[in-house]
Scaffold this motif. Structure first.
Motif, mmCIF file in Angstrom:
data_model
loop_
_atom_site.group_PDB
_atom_site.id
_atom_site.type_symbol
_atom_site.label_atom_id
_atom_site.label_comp_id
_atom_site.label_asym_id
_atom_site.label_seq_id
_atom_site.Cartn_x
_atom_site.Cartn_y
_atom_site.Cartn_z
ATOM 1 N N ASP A 20 0.961 -9.761 4.549
ATOM 2 C CA ASP A 20 1.291 -9.669 4.269
ATOM 3 C C ASP A 20 1.053 -8.764 2.652
ATOM 4 O O ASP A 20 -0.482 -8.258 3.100
ATOM 5 C CB ASP A 20 1.071 -11.152 3.153
ATOM 6 N N GLY A 21 1.975 -8.098 3.051
ATOM 7 C CA GLY A 21 1.363 -6.855 2.082
ATOM 8 C C GLY A 21 1.135 -5.312 2.772
ATOM 9 O O GLY A 21 1.307 -4.194 1.710
ATOM 10 N N GLU A 22 1.183 -5.113 4.419
ATOM 11 C CA GLU A 22 0.644 -4.124 4.634
ATOM 12 C C GLU A 22 2.130 -3.142 4.637
ATOM 13 O O GLU A 22 3.313 -3.754 5.498
ATOM 14 C CB GLU A 22 0.519 -4.571 6.431
ATOM 15 N N VAL A 23 1.134 -1.810 4.841
ATOM 16 C CA VAL A 23 2.411 -0.532 4.697
ATOM 17 C C VAL A 23 2.238 -0.126 6.272
ATOM 18 O O VAL A 23 1.485 0.098 6.129
ATOM 19 C CB VAL A 23 2.326 0.070 3.844
ATOM 20 N N LEU A 59 13.911 -10.312 8.120
ATOM 21 C CA LEU A 59 12.266 -10.702 8.785
ATOM 22 C C LEU A 59 11.497 -10.369 7.490
ATOM 23 O O LEU A 59 9.982 -10.281 8.378
ATOM 24 C CB LEU A 59 12.504 -9.133 9.531
ATOM 25 N N GLU A 60 11.446 -10.666 6.142
ATOM 26 C CA GLU A 60 10.048 -10.019 5.797
ATOM 27 C C GLU A 60 9.477 -8.490 5.473
ATOM 28 O O GLU A 60 8.379 -8.648 5.698
ATOM 29 C CB GLU A 60 9.277 -11.140 5.509
ATOM 30 N N ILE A 76 5.996 -5.595 5.073
ATOM 31 C CA ILE A 76 5.688 -6.700 4.942
ATOM 32 C C ILE A 76 5.233 -7.462 3.576
ATOM 33 O O ILE A 76 4.873 -7.347 2.503
ATOM 34 C CB ILE A 76 4.413 -7.383 5.600
ATOM 35 N N VAL A 77 6.386 -8.450 3.934
ATOM 36 C CA VAL A 77 6.901 -8.819 2.086
ATOM 37 C C VAL A 77 6.283 -10.341 2.175
ATOM 38 O O VAL A 77 7.880 -10.848 2.819
ATOM 39 C CB VAL A 77 7.962 -9.003 1.086
ATOM 40 N N LYS A 78 5.676 -11.623 1.121
ATOM 41 C CA LYS A 78 6.218 -12.777 1.369
ATOM 42 C C LYS A 78 5.868 -13.608 2.703
ATOM 43 O O LYS A 78 6.680 -14.346 2.678
ATOM 44 C CB LYS A 78 7.603 -13.313 0.720
#
Length: 83
Positions: A20-23, A59-60, A76-78
């Motif tokens: 989560d949060g990865e760019v 797909l978040e 990547i979100v949630k």
């Protein structure tokens, strides 16, 4: 490795390995030699298809700013990590 649908599925499946949060960039989802073997035109098509897929399906994954070279960044979100 020229079937664009296989490449798209591979990219989507690889996002499961991200937190989560990865760019990331689309090219990050492939090994360097795999990405380099995809023709430039197919890489552009793959980018369009990937963006359309994440936009139309839950797909978040969110598109974020582009790099200075015009590559689309994603995040990547949630995502709930089920370890």
């Amino acid at each position: 490795m020229s079937d664009i649908n296989v490449l798209l599925e591979k990219a989507v499946n690889e996002t499961a390995e991200l937190s989560d949060g990865e760019v990331f960039l689309l090219r990050d989802l492939f090994k360097g030699y795999e990405w380099n073997r995809i023709s430039r035109s197919n890489r552009l098509l793959l980018g369009t298809l990937f963006l359309n897929k994440i936009s139309s399906e839950n797909l978040e994954i969110a598109a974020s700013a582009k790099t200075s070279s015009g590559q689309q960044k994603y995040q990547i979100v949630k995502r709930n990590n089920h370890a």
